[in-house]
Write an enzyme that holds these catalytic residues in place. Sequence first.
Site, mmCIF file in Angstrom:
data_model
loop_
_atom_site.group_PDB
_atom_site.id
_atom_site.type_symbol
_atom_site.label_atom_id
_atom_site.label_comp_id
_atom_site.label_asym_id
_atom_site.label_seq_id
_atom_site.Cartn_x
_atom_site.Cartn_y
_atom_site.Cartn_z
ATOM 1 N N TYR A 27 0.824 -1.221 0.000
ATOM 2 C CA TYR A 27 0.000 0.000 0.000
ATOM 3 C C TYR A 27 0.858 1.272 0.000
ATOM 4 C CZ TYR A 27 -4.256 -2.568 -0.072
ATOM 5 O OH TYR A 27 -5.277 -3.377 -0.509
ATOM 6 N N GLN A 62 -14.874 2.143 -7.686
ATOM 7 C CA GLN A 62 -14.236 1.104 -6.870
ATOM 8 C C GLN A 62 -12.774 1.488 -6.606
ATOM 9 O OE1 GLN A 62 -15.437 -3.063 -8.461
ATOM 10 N NE2 GLN A 62 -15.821 -1.689 -10.155
ATOM 11 N N ASP A 102 -7.596 5.379 -5.491
ATOM 12 C CA ASP A 102 -6.427 6.223 -5.770
ATOM 13 C C ASP A 102 -6.667 7.720 -5.620
ATOM 14 O OD1 ASP A 102 -7.827 6.953 -8.176
ATOM 15 O OD2 ASP A 102 -6.942 5.236 -9.217
ATOM 16 N N HIS A 135 -14.839 1.511 -2.248
ATOM 17 C CA HIS A 135 -13.805 0.632 -1.680
ATOM 18 C C HIS A 135 -12.797 1.422 -0.854
ATOM 19 C CE1 HIS A 135 -14.651 -2.782 -4.824
ATOM 20 N NE2 HIS A 135 -15.575 -2.690 -3.888
ATOM 21 N N CYS A 159 -4.542 6.238 19.614
ATOM 22 C CA CYS A 159 -4.328 5.221 20.662
ATOM 23 C C CYS A 159 -3.038 4.427 20.453
ATOM 24 C CB CYS A 159 -5.527 4.284 20.733
ATOM 25 S SG CYS A 159 -5.564 3.095 19.376
ATOM 26 N N GLY A 208 -14.192 0.786 -17.334
ATOM 27 C CA GLY A 208 -12.889 0.231 -16.935
ATOM 28 C C GLY A 208 -12.942 -0.704 -15.751
ATOM 29 N N SER A 225 -13.590 -4.949 -14.658
ATOM 30 C CA SER A 225 -13.792 -6.310 -15.154
ATOM 31 C C SER A 225 -15.177 -6.824 -14.760
ATOM 32 C CB SER A 225 -12.703 -7.243 -14.599
ATOM 33 O OG SER A 225 -12.718 -7.220 -13.178
ATOM 34 N N ASN A 247 -14.772 -0.179 -22.108
ATOM 35 C CA ASN A 247 -13.679 -1.032 -21.641
ATOM 36 C C ASN A 247 -12.713 -1.277 -22.787
ATOM 37 O OD1 ASN A 247 -12.101 -3.341 -20.547
ATOM 38 N ND2 ASN A 247 -13.690 -3.369 -18.972
ATOM 39 N N CYS A 256 -10.663 4.028 -22.329
ATOM 40 C CA CYS A 256 -11.751 4.940 -21.918
ATOM 41 C C CYS A 256 -11.291 6.393 -21.912
ATOM 42 C CB CYS A 256 -12.346 4.536 -20.578
ATOM 43 S SG CYS A 256 -11.169 4.590 -19.214
#
Length: 290
Positions: A71, A113, A116, A147, A202, A237, A239, A263, A281
């Site tokens: 990440y 989804q 970024d 997401h 924390c 874009g 799947s 797509n 796209c």
Amino acid sequence: MPSTPLHDMQAFQAALKSSKHIIAIAGAGLSAASGIPTFRGAGGMWRKYDAMSLATPEAFSKNPSLVWQFYHYRRETALKALPNAAHFSLAVLSLASARENVAPDATFTLITQNVDGLSARALEQTLSAHTAQSDVQDEALKLLEMHGRLFDVKCTSKSCGHTEFDTTSPICASLAGTEALIAAGDAEPDIQVAELPRCSKCNALARPGVVWFHEIPLHLRAIRSLVNRADLCLVVGTSSTVYPAAGYASQVQENGGKVAVFNLERSSGDEEANFLFLGPCEETLPKALG
Ligand code: BJW
Ligand code: ZN
């Protein structure tokens, strides 16, 4: 089966103009031209790992050092990336004062989804180029990042749960430079848990504020109501293999709405689409949306 000609741009634009409630469901292909790798297919490897296998709670429990490096690499890549023409086309569609090929009273929401942040940046830049206050007030309704976000850092302690938006680069000292270890097979450092990002409230271990498999996606109530009333759904874009997002287009069609897929190649369920525009796209969307 849909009866509209699949590749007819003029017919699509007529549908766009006559729609009242438009949604777009976006996936990794939207950001591909910005240099952000996709999950499946050619872009789906990170070092020697399948990106999908790292985007899970199990992977984080087993090896938080490896998952944080994954990440961290993606945060650094996203920080350097710029929104592309497809992000801007969708951002313009959000702005009543800027768009042209849509009915004046039509609504538009982008459900992405992607984690970024590029759609949010395109929207911010488009908004600042158009000063109408009414547009600015509606901003939160126009983009739903289901997401999560790469730059949200979330406490793993259930009793705390603090999340903060943090674009610091690097997110912590121990991860600095690990993004450069890209040669396949390179041994990644085993960073001690105490040296990984910690909660600012924390001090428990923090995790990326993204939605992994078997976790509940965000904004589901708002999305359900948008999907239920949509009369046009753009699928951009993705799947269309990950649920619940993969099911939204067929729900729109079941309610009598139309679906347009953008797509690079054939994708799951696109044989049911009313319109299908194959190609990058970042080229097809600006043409279609005007
Ligand atoms: C271009 C292009 C260019 C390239 N131009 N195109 C029902 C049935 C079966 C299973 C399930 C089900 N419901 C739930 C599940 C389980 C699971 C699931 O879907 N599994 C499937 C694999 C079968 N889903 C979940 O666990 C979800 N949670 C859940 O369902 O909770 C329960 C619940 C839901 C609702 C109500 C109540 C309870 C959570 C899913 C979380 C997914 N997380 C990830 C990681 C996010 C963090 C991170 O980024 O690291 O999300 S996985 C990964 O896949 C990521 C993506 O957002 C997601 C989708 O991938 P996407 O965007 O489609 O990318 P690709 O790579 O697959 O495709 C790219 C496409 O672009 C390709 O088609 C290219 O051709 C194209 N392309 N360049 C246009 N230039
Ligand atoms: Zn905490």
